[in-house]
Design a protein around this motif. Structure first.
Motif, PDB file in Angstrom:
ATOM      1  N   ARG A  59       5.850   6.486  -7.615  1.00  0.00           N
ATOM      2  CA  ARG A  59       4.271   6.225  -7.202  1.00  0.00           C
ATOM      3  C   ARG A  59       4.299   6.246  -5.642  1.00  0.00           C
ATOM      4  O   ARG A  59       3.419   6.452  -5.255  1.00  0.00           O
ATOM      5  CB  ARG A  59       3.889   5.080  -7.928  1.00  0.00           C
ATOM      6  N   GLN A  88     -12.256  -2.747  -4.311  1.00  0.00           N
ATOM      7  CA  GLN A  88     -10.802  -2.691  -3.865  1.00  0.00           C
ATOM      8  C   GLN A  88     -10.915  -2.579  -2.422  1.00  0.00           C
ATOM      9  O   GLN A  88     -10.047  -3.223  -1.647  1.00  0.00           O
ATOM     10  CB  GLN A  88     -10.313  -1.608  -4.302  1.00  0.00           C
ATOM     11  N   GLY A 125      -5.708  -2.270  -9.698  1.00  0.00           N
ATOM     12  CA  GLY A 125      -5.458  -1.525  -8.466  1.00  0.00           C
ATOM     13  C   GLY A 125      -4.885  -2.357  -7.649  1.00  0.00           C
ATOM     14  O   GLY A 125      -4.961  -2.200  -6.302  1.00  0.00           O
ATOM     15  N   LYS A 126      -4.155  -3.412  -7.878  1.00  0.00           N
ATOM     16  CA  LYS A 126      -3.651  -4.313  -7.097  1.00  0.00           C
ATOM     17  C   LYS A 126      -2.224  -3.715  -6.193  1.00  0.00           C
ATOM     18  O   LYS A 126      -2.539  -3.814  -5.037  1.00  0.00           O
ATOM     19  CB  LYS A 126      -2.809  -5.571  -7.669  1.00  0.00           C
ATOM     20  N   THR A 127      -1.618  -2.839  -6.917  1.00  0.00           N
ATOM     21  CA  THR A 127      -0.647  -1.944  -6.101  1.00  0.00           C
ATOM     22  C   THR A 127      -1.296  -1.003  -5.190  1.00  0.00           C
ATOM     23  O   THR A 127      -0.817  -0.998  -4.031  1.00  0.00           O
ATOM     24  CB  THR A 127       0.076  -1.009  -7.122  1.00  0.00           C
ATOM     25  N   GLU A 128      -2.310  -0.357  -5.751  1.00  0.00           N
ATOM     26  CA  GLU A 128      -3.020   0.609  -4.551  1.00  0.00           C
ATOM     27  C   GLU A 128      -3.444  -0.193  -3.646  1.00  0.00           C
ATOM     28  O   GLU A 128      -3.408   0.190  -2.325  1.00  0.00           O
ATOM     29  CB  GLU A 128      -4.077   1.151  -5.366  1.00  0.00           C
ATOM     30  N   GLY A 181      -3.604  -3.027 -14.051  1.00  0.00           N
ATOM     31  CA  GLY A 181      -4.550  -1.701 -13.936  1.00  0.00           C
ATOM     32  C   GLY A 181      -5.565  -1.944 -12.932  1.00  0.00           C
ATOM     33  O   GLY A 181      -6.537  -1.019 -12.930  1.00  0.00           O
TER      34      GLY A 181
HETATM   35  P1  ADP Z   1      -2.028  -2.839 -10.868  1.00  0.00           P
HETATM   36  O1  ADP Z   1      -1.302  -3.140  -9.831  1.00  0.00           O
HETATM   37  O2  ADP Z   1      -3.363  -3.812 -10.703  1.00  0.00           O
HETATM   38  O3  ADP Z   1      -1.638  -2.803 -12.194  1.00  0.00           O
HETATM   39  P2  ADP Z   1      -2.353  -0.203 -10.293  1.00  0.00           P
HETATM   40  O4  ADP Z   1      -2.426  -0.280  -8.424  1.00  0.00           O
HETATM   41  O5  ADP Z   1      -1.085   0.027 -10.801  1.00  0.00           O
HETATM   42  O6  ADP Z   1      -2.903  -1.498 -10.647  1.00  0.00           O
HETATM   43  O7  ADP Z   1      -3.731   0.875 -10.785  1.00  0.00           O
HETATM   44  C1  ADP Z   1      -3.563   1.303 -12.137  1.00  0.00           C
HETATM   45  C2  ADP Z   1      -4.077   2.808 -12.035  1.00  0.00           C
HETATM   46  O8  ADP Z   1      -5.339   2.904 -11.590  1.00  0.00           O
HETATM   47  C3  ADP Z   1      -2.673   3.534 -11.183  1.00  0.00           C
HETATM   48  O9  ADP Z   1      -2.403   4.483 -11.785  1.00  0.00           O
HETATM   49  C4  ADP Z   1      -3.836   3.727 -10.080  1.00  0.00           C
HETATM   50  O10 ADP Z   1      -3.328   5.020  -9.129  1.00  0.00           O
HETATM   51  C5  ADP Z   1      -5.085   3.902 -10.635  1.00  0.00           C
HETATM   52  N1  ADP Z   1      -6.089   3.544  -9.584  1.00  0.00           N
HETATM   53  C6  ADP Z   1      -6.385   2.368  -9.096  1.00  0.00           C
HETATM   54  N2  ADP Z   1      -7.345   2.259  -8.176  1.00  0.00           N
HETATM   55  C7  ADP Z   1      -7.783   3.584  -8.062  1.00  0.00           C
HETATM   56  C8  ADP Z   1      -8.520   4.579  -7.221  1.00  0.00           C
HETATM   57  N3  ADP Z   1      -9.510   3.664  -6.576  1.00  0.00           N
HETATM   58  N4  ADP Z   1      -8.807   5.719  -7.467  1.00  0.00           N
HETATM   59  C9  ADP Z   1      -7.881   6.322  -8.413  1.00  0.00           C
HETATM   60  N5  ADP Z   1      -6.875   5.768  -9.138  1.00  0.00           N
HETATM   61  C10 ADP Z   1      -6.917   4.471  -8.838  1.00  0.00           C
END
Ligand code: ADP
Ligand code: ZN
Length: 719
Positions: free
Chosen positions: A254, A191, A219-222, A217
């Motif tokens: 979020r 990521q 972590g694209k949004t993150e 899931g």
């Molecule tokens: P996507 O957008 O790909 O569906 P998200 O960004 O929503 O994925 O991430 C899925 C879940 O995992 C969320 O609850 C997010 O906060 C958590 N998450 C993703 N990356 C991490 C990280 N590096 N550390 C802790 N939690 C994470």
């Protein structure tokens, strides 16, 4: 400038010239008020006057509005979009000027604060008001009354005795200031690498298209939150486009956890006061992050640091009426004209995006597995020819067993059927009469909860008939086929103890009701969910472990260019709701075509192989993105008139060896809202001058009578 050309947000062929009165200095981009016939309208100075009309004959600009001028990139964008979708530039400008109140001086808003004078009589209600005001800035009466739990008269009373004073509120205070450093997660190395690339692109303010590709899931949004954080640090605004903006409470919560405040919002559900405030705040450069529907592209951004298109494959980005455009594609144009990166995020990228990435036009970034414990659900098919549901029901035994098992584990099950209402067709058993819409060539859909028949094309409704319209027979009307209401009925009968909720756009409480239900599901207050595509979109239901798809074949049969791709996207998105936080997420798909490549691709999970095959097929057929399509839809209230017009148009078809014209043909839905519809489909090479071809063609056959013509470049709907 002696005279200026002013673009007016109406369907006019181009800007009109106006004289500039003495004492007024105008520049390109200024918002002005001008006379138009007997009216006065707002417009934008598009440039110096064209000089076609003698200066003495020109009417004068009336006033310049006290609003920051439109910036060049947005003006170029308006012209670009107009030329691309073949719409009058004024109609495109109207997307920018949707908020007429933004040009009026703001009504002063007052807030109350304590004066220091204590009232003689302090009732408990009065005390609450004084308490609320202890440590806040001045509050408007409505907010104050709500926070203190008192009526407006209590506040008025306190004001009259001098305990409260009024002070003007600055609307600037309404916009939150997100903090880029607040709740940064420790990203995984994967990521982190992607986030760094994106952050660098934002820092350098280079145009480029970045594809963020990874399963739900991953972590694209993150990761794109990091790109937003960089934009915040560079003090350039970030724009996030979402397909279903009114249903994003989870996303907003979020965002707030990450950045400390809510982003600004832009969607059709805002009040006019909210629109005005947000529009002005954007124009004045006070909005740092905005989450919006497609029209947010047309907000008067002074500048942009990054544009994010989340769920980029979603058909909801295509605006189908008025100015027909695809916000995903136009976001790329907007970013290019502005000089900032654009990020397309999806777990199931569109074929266009997949091909563009493969050919290196877009930069692809892959994110790996799901973060945390959730595994991707195991997807399997149920062949309905081998194991049909019991008579008069719609769910196969395997699905019922899986639902039961989920309930026993205290988990949730989702049954997905992308069809609203109770049944798509009603027939009279006695005479065979089928209920169709009086205005459209379409069946009326039964909505049993509302006791109505409804046309899903024009919205026409009628009460559910008691006797047959045609033969008068009583109690002979039968519902054919299932919609979500019918599935709910079956589930409730089968699992009477379970808490069942239905989720579709017909929800009794409207958008508010849908939001509440989503929250209820997320909080575990529901055991079985029956839903349409509304449930597929981005929601996070921690306890959901099983997904049953009632009809996986729905949508595959309609022969539309993107049928396979769309079905794949929708079903993998729905299946992806299962097992986000539970172990062993599963999805079962009911089908009559278990060998269909789309369903096989879902089972094997080999998305890229599926997309590569789809791409080959499209390339072979010269279809998008390897070739281009355009559609011309002609409609008329009179069938003969429409037919004569399209035949005339057909005779005037220009010749070009890279543009093929198919049609005219009656549209698949040949009549909607009492208008008869005909279609031409244009198939062109990527280099062909498709727009010029269409404008030349249409100018040869001027509209007449009740004829309406609409042009759809890069069509998504073929109805
Ligand atoms: P996507 O957008 O790909 O569906 P998200 O960004 O929503 O994925 O991430 C899925 C879940 O995992 C969320 O609850 C997010 O906060 C958590 N998450 C993703 N990356 C991490 C990280 N590096 N550390 C802790 N939690 C994470
Ligand atoms: Zn209708």
């Amino acid at each position: 400038m002696q005279s200026v050309s002013v673009l007016i947000p109406l369907a006019l062929p181009g800007p009109y010239d106006y004289a500039v009165p003495d004492g007024l200095t105008l520049a390109r981009g200024d918002f002005v008020r001008v006379p138009l016939g007997p009216r006065q309208v707002n417009g934008v100075v598009w440039g110096p006057g064209a000089g076609d009309v003698a200066p003495a004959k020109l009417k004068s600009v009336l006033a310049r509005h006290d609003v920051p001028a439109l910036r060049d990139p947005l003006m170029q964008f308006v012209d670009w979009v107009a030329a691309y979708v073949l719409a009058p530039p004024g109609l495109v400008l109207r997307q920018v000027m949707r908020v007429p109140a933004a040009f009026e001086p703001e009504k002063p808003v007052f807030g109350y604060q304590v004066s220091g004078v204590l009232p003689e009589r302090v009732t408990p209600a009065r005390q609450r008001v004084l308490d609320v005001l202890q440590d806040t800035p001045p509050l408007p009466a409505t907010d104050l009354a709500r926070l203190a739990g008192v009526s407006a008269s209590v506040i008025k009373g306190l004001f009259e005795v001098g305990a409260l004073v009024k002070s003007p509120l600055n609307s600037a205070t309404a916009v939150g200031q997100p903090d880029p450093k607040l709740a940064r997660l420790q990203l995984t190395p994967d990521q982190s690498a992607v986030a760094t690339t994106l952050a660098d692109a934002v820092k350098q303010q280079d145009f480029g298209v970045h594809v963020l590709d990874g399963v739900t899931g991953s972590g694209k949004t993150e990761v794109y939150f990091e790109a937003i954080a960089r934009a915040l640090e560079a003090e350039r605004p970030a724009l996030i486009l979402l397909p279903e903006i009114s249903l994003t409470a989870q996303f907003l919560a979020r965002f707030e956890r990450r950045f400390g405040c809510a982003p600004a919002l832009w969607h059709s559900g805002l009040t006019s006061a909210e629109r005005r405030r947000t529009w002005r705040a954007v124009a004045e450069g006070r909005v740092q992050v905005l989450v919006g529907a497609r029209s947010a592209l047309f907000l008067p951004w002074p500048d942009l640091g990054v544009i994010i298109v989340d769920e980029e494959h979603d058909g909801g980005f295509k605006q189908e009426d008025g100015v027909v455009y695809n916000a995903r594609d136009m976001a790329i144009v907007r970013a290019q004209l502005t000089g900032c990166p654009v990020i397309l995020s999806s777990a199931t990228p569109s074929l266009e995006t997949f091909v563009n990435a493969r050919q290196g036009r877009y930069q692809a970034h892959r994110l790996g597995a799901r973060h945390g414990m959730g595994e991707l659900p195991d997807i399997a098919l149920v062949d309905m020819r081998a194991t049909p549901p019991a008579r008069g029901t719609w769910l196969v035994p395997q699905i019922l067993t899986a639902v039961e098992a989920a309930l026993e584990r205290g988990e949730q099950a989702l049954l997905f059927l992308n069809r609203r209402g109770y049944a798509p067709l009603t027939i009279c058993r006695a005479c065979g009469h089928r209920y169709d819409c009086p205005k459209c060539d379409a069946w009326m859909v039964e909505h049993r909860f509302r006791r109505q028949l409804e046309c899903h094309h024009c919205g026409h409704t009628r009460p559910m008939p008691e006797t047959c319209d045609n033969c008068g027979a009583e109690d002979q009307l039968v519902a054919c086929g299932p919609g979500v209401e019918r599935i709910t009925e079956e589930v409730t009968a089968r699992f009477p103890e379970a808490r069942t909720a239905i989720l579709s756009s017909d929800h009794v409480g409207g958008v508010g009701g849908i939001r509440e239900t989503i929250k209820l599901i997320a909080d575990g207050g529901v055991d079985i969910i029956v839903g349409t595509q509304i449930v597929a979109k981005g929601h996070h239901f921690p306890k959901l472990s099983f997904v049953g798809v009632v009809d996986a074949d729905l949508g595959l049969g309609n022969g539309d260019l993107r049928a396979a791709e769309r079905t794949y996207q929708m079903l993998s998105q729905v299946a992806g709701r299962a097992g986000r936080e539970t172990a062993g997420g599963r999805a079962l798909l009911q089908t009559h075509m278990p060998d269909h490549p789309v369903l096989q691709a879902l089972v094997s999970g080999d998305r890229d192989a599926f997309l590569a095959r789809e791409a080959d097929a499209r390339e072979h057929a010269g279809m998008p993105p390897f070739g281009r399509l355009g559609a011309i839809i002609v409609s008329s209230t009179d069938h003969q008139e429409g037919l004569a017009f399209v035949m005339d148009l057909a005779r005037k078809t220009p010749q070009h060896n890279e543009v093929r014209v198919l049609g005219p043909a009656p549209a698949p839905i040949a009549r909607i809202r009492d208008r008869y519809r005909f279609r031409f489909l244009l198939k062109a090479s990527r280099q062909a001058p498709l727009q010029a071809f269409i404008s030349e063609w249409l100018s040869a056959a001027p509209r007449r009578g009740s004829i309406r013509i609409s042009v759809d470049i890069d069509p998504y709907s073929f109805l």
